[in-house]
Design an enzyme around this catalytic site. Structure first.
Site, mmCIF file in Angstrom:
data_model
loop_
_atom_site.group_PDB
_atom_site.id
_atom_site.type_symbol
_atom_site.label_atom_id
_atom_site.label_comp_id
_atom_site.label_asym_id
_atom_site.label_seq_id
_atom_site.Cartn_x
_atom_site.Cartn_y
_atom_site.Cartn_z
ATOM 1 N N ASN A 128 0.807 -1.231 0.000
ATOM 2 C CA ASN A 128 0.000 0.000 0.000
ATOM 3 C C ASN A 128 0.840 1.281 0.000
ATOM 4 O O ASN A 128 0.405 2.317 0.454
ATOM 5 C CB ASN A 128 -1.013 -0.031 1.151
ATOM 6 C CG ASN A 128 -0.376 -0.380 2.477
ATOM 7 O OD1 ASN A 128 0.853 -0.367 2.593
ATOM 8 N ND2 ASN A 128 -1.177 -0.667 3.479
ATOM 9 N N GLU A 142 7.193 6.021 16.622
ATOM 10 C CA GLU A 142 7.766 5.801 15.287
ATOM 11 C C GLU A 142 8.788 6.885 14.921
ATOM 12 O O GLU A 142 9.821 6.591 14.325
ATOM 13 C CB GLU A 142 6.631 5.750 14.250
ATOM 14 C CG GLU A 142 5.736 4.523 14.440
ATOM 15 C CD GLU A 142 4.438 4.581 13.653
ATOM 16 O OE1 GLU A 142 4.204 5.587 12.933
ATOM 17 O OE2 GLU A 142 3.644 3.633 13.746
#
Ligand code: UDP
Ligand code: MG
Length: 173
Positions: A128, A142
């Site tokens: 994706n 992150e």
């Protein structure tokens, strides 16, 4: 933005190996481009297994985990990921919306994943093309995983200074 919005956040975007190999970087960046979406850090990363597994550690129990790691490591495309931190008002939610649904078949056609995503025929993994942080907690984790503070133009999380002796690579004089 019409109204004053003080909810300035940072979010991590990765252009995944399929996006890079298929030369979609420019198209993806164009869709993410907006005066309210400020790039505050970027780098090209050669992903190793430890980083890939840490990034997707919340999916460790999923049956597709090993294939997902192979995907991020570039086994089907190229061993490169473009990591970017965007900053702006409500940026986490807004970039998720531009990115589209996780499953490219369900993603709306005007989203990045709807336009460019596909499903890996051998494994069913969703190729994706981008990752974008899902919420505040994920974004902080992150950002800290992919970047050191001195790589970020606008530091939003607490830092500390540590004196350490280490060997670094330099251009030969
Ligand atoms: N993924 C997959 N199959 C699934 C769910 C997830 O291949 O059924 C892959 C897909 O590449 C996705 C990544 O695993 O982007 C991380 O999954 P997550 O549920 O965190 O989705 P995201 O936050 O990327 O939309
Ligand atoms: Mg996620």
């Amino acid at each position: 933005m019409d109204e004053q919005n003080d909810n300035v956040e940072q979010t991590l975007v990765l252009i995944k190996p399929d996006g890079l190999q298929r030369s979609l970087t420019g198209n993806i960046l164009a869709l993410l481009s907006h005066p309210d979406n400020i790039i505050v850090a970027t780098k090209l990363v050669k992903v190793n297994r430890a980083l890939a597994e840490e990034h997707y550690s919340h999916l460790k129990q999923k049956p597709f985990f090993e294939d997902l790691i192979k995907f991020l490591l570039g086994e089907w495309h190229t061993n490169r990921v473009l990591a970017i931190i965007y900053e702006g008002p409500d940026i986490i939610k807004r970039i998720r919306a531009t990115g589209g649904a996780t499953n490219p078949e369900e993603a709306k056609p005007d989203t990045i994943r709807g336009k460019y995503g596909r499903i890996h025929s051998k494994t069913g993994v969703y190729e994706n093309v981008i990752h974008c942080s899902a919420n505040n907690e994920d974004a902080e984790r992150e950002i800290k995983l992919w970047f050191e503070p001195d790589e970020v133009v606008n530091i939003r999380f607490p830092v500390e200074y540590i004196v350490e002796e280490r060997t670094v690579m330099k251009w030969k004089k």
